[in-house]
Design an enzyme around this catalytic site. Structure first.
Site, PDB file in Angstrom:
ATOM      1  N   GLU A 199       0.824  -1.104   0.116  1.00  0.00           N
ATOM      2  CA  GLU A 199      -0.021   0.172   0.024  1.00  0.00           C
ATOM      3  C   GLU A 199       1.030   1.313   0.016  1.00  0.00           C
ATOM      4  OE1 GLU A 199      -3.836   1.984   1.557  1.00  0.00           O
ATOM      5  OE2 GLU A 199      -3.393   0.151   2.737  1.00  0.00           O
ATOM      6  N   ILE A 200       0.607   2.074  -1.064  1.00  0.00           N
ATOM      7  CA  ILE A 200       1.431   3.203  -1.337  1.00  0.00           C
ATOM      8  C   ILE A 200       0.642   4.447  -0.245  1.00  0.00           C
ATOM      9  CG2 ILE A 200       2.322   5.240  -2.709  1.00  0.00           C
ATOM     10  CD1 ILE A 200       2.261   3.094  -4.893  1.00  0.00           C
ATOM     11  N   ASP A 248       9.484   7.534  -2.404  1.00  0.00           N
ATOM     12  CA  ASP A 248       8.956   8.324  -2.897  1.00  0.00           C
ATOM     13  C   ASP A 248       8.119   7.922  -4.351  1.00  0.00           C
ATOM     14  OD1 ASP A 248       8.131  10.559  -4.620  1.00  0.00           O
ATOM     15  OD2 ASP A 248       9.898  11.921  -4.490  1.00  0.00           O
ATOM     16  N   ASP A 271      -2.623   4.713  -2.445  1.00  0.00           N
ATOM     17  CA  ASP A 271      -3.677   5.629  -1.730  1.00  0.00           C
ATOM     18  C   ASP A 271      -2.401   6.559  -1.137  1.00  0.00           C
ATOM     19  OD1 ASP A 271      -5.472   6.842   0.065  1.00  0.00           O
ATOM     20  OD2 ASP A 271      -5.337   5.627   1.733  1.00  0.00           O
ATOM     21  N   HIS A 274      -2.135  11.077  -4.268  1.00  0.00           N
ATOM     22  CA  HIS A 274      -3.346  11.549  -5.272  1.00  0.00           C
ATOM     23  C   HIS A 274      -2.956  12.588  -6.247  1.00  0.00           C
ATOM     24  CE1 HIS A 274      -5.107   8.836  -2.109  1.00  0.00           C
ATOM     25  NE2 HIS A 274      -5.197   9.708  -1.226  1.00  0.00           N
TER      26      HIS A 274
END
Length: 381
Positions: A199-200, A248, A271, A274
């Protein structure tokens, strides 16, 4: 946290008993018990008992045993008591054979909730400390409230994602978003697998907060390993089966290095920032590090319309947004249907995206081999 030992135990939980016995022998009963107790304490719901109680969990194997005393106080997480506190009043003793508890907690297939343990209410010595009927009734009532959360944690359990999101304070369900039913629809088939989830975006920015979704995924995928990537250092959230990574998502080299070290993944969830350009960069780099049959998820599609995130309020002119990426993937799905002379050079997503499912503010991209063959040329055009 040595997740290699945990992964070995998870793998062995799905094998023949001889392989599981060999794994327990290699790791040692004390280490196996530590892993299991850590998992049980993580999964156990916060108790609501009005009177503090202690539950003893005994894990035995080949004549040896490890005893752990777990204390429940209403409204607080379960606590593992030190060995020196062995004189605590025990409400119930629960005895598991190590192999049975390993399979119950980490194994695939059907639940193992009854017939695999022995229980003793108020073991010898504990009952004597209760000197009146009122004490016994109060303690037994509190024990009934508390013990069930430990027994439930000693199985894989099937709480849905909405419940888990609420328990661990993830924003994927309630108030801002209603994503968890969509996640259930697409990821339920992976729930029993030893998946790797990336999950980012961990949440909380540069504060100590965040990580609720990582805990939700850890509980949901009971055999899985969960990686959380964030631009801020979130290593204080590391625990058994959760690994945080500082990186990053706008940097292709950083993404590649992380994916090569920790992947390939079964589920990738964006997530993160954005920012539309970041979303597109992450997808372009990471799709190759997603296993076939896995899902790439993009959340918060609303930023496609927000200039502050690199979006455009006019959908017709938004060429570099997350939604524009999804629209391009629809064309990728149908590259074999282009008329002769209109073909273009194929890119990776043309051959490896087999489905695009878009809902309000969230999209699920299935990685599959996309080579079914076009409509044959003899079909009238």
């Amino acid at each position: 946290m040595d997740d290699n030992k945990v992964l070995r135990l998870i793998h062995a939980a799905g094998l023949h008993e001889a392989e599981l016995v060999a794994t327990v022998a290699e790791l040692g009963l004390a280490e196996v018990a530590r892993i299991l107790i850590d998992e049980v304490l993580f999964r156990a719901a916060v108790p609501h008992n009005h009177y503090p109680v202690v539950v003893q969990l005994t894990i035995a194997h080949e004549g040896r045993r490890v005893d752990s005393q777990l204390r429940a106080v209403g409204g607080k997480p379960w606590e593992l008591l030190p060995v020196a506190a062995a004189d605590q009043l025990v409400a119930m003793r629960i005895d598991y054979e190590a192999l049975d508890l390993i399979r119950a907690v980490f194994g695939p297939g059907e639940e193992r909730s009854v017939g695999y343990r022995t229980t003793s209410l108020l073991p010898s010595g504990s009952a004597a400390a209760l000197t009146s009927d009122d004490q016994r009734m109060n303690y037994l009532g509190a024990a009934t409230q508390a013990v069930q959360s430990i027994l439930a944690a000693c199985t894989r359990g099937r709480p849905d994602l909405g419940e888990l999101a609420t328990r661990y304070h993830s924003d994927k369900y309630g108030l801002l978003h209603w994503f968890t039913p969509h996640y259930e629809r697409h990821l339920a088939g992976l729930r029993d697998e030893p998946v790797r989830v990336l999950e980012i975006g961990i949440g909380g920015y540069n504060s100590a907060f965040g990580g609720g979704s990582l805990k939700m995924w850890k509980h949901y995928f009971h055999r899985g390993l969960v990686f959380g990537m964030d631009i801020y250092d979130k290593s204080h959230l590391d625990e058994q089966r959760i690994v945080t990574i500082q990186g990053d998502q706008s940097d292709p080299d950083s993404l590649t290095e992380i994916a090569e070290r920790h992947g390939p993944f079964d589920v990738i969830i964006d997530d993160g920032s954005h920012i539309n350009e970041h979303v597109r960069t992450s997808f372009r780099v990471l799709l190759a590090h997603l296993r076939r049959g896995g899902f790439y998820v993009i959340e918060d599609l609303w930023t496609s319309y927000q200039p502050g995130y690199g979006g455009d309020p006019d959908p017709q002119s938004a060429a570099g947004t997350s939604l524009a990426l999804l629209k391009d993937l629809m064309d990728s799905l149908h590259y074999e249907e282009r008329p002769p002379g209109q073909e273009r050079e194929l890119v990776y997503s043309d051959l490896h995206v087999g489905g695009v499912h878009v809902y309000h503010n969230i999209a699920f991209i299935e990685k599959k081999l996309n080579a079914e063959g076009g409509i044959p040329p003899w079909v009238p055009r």
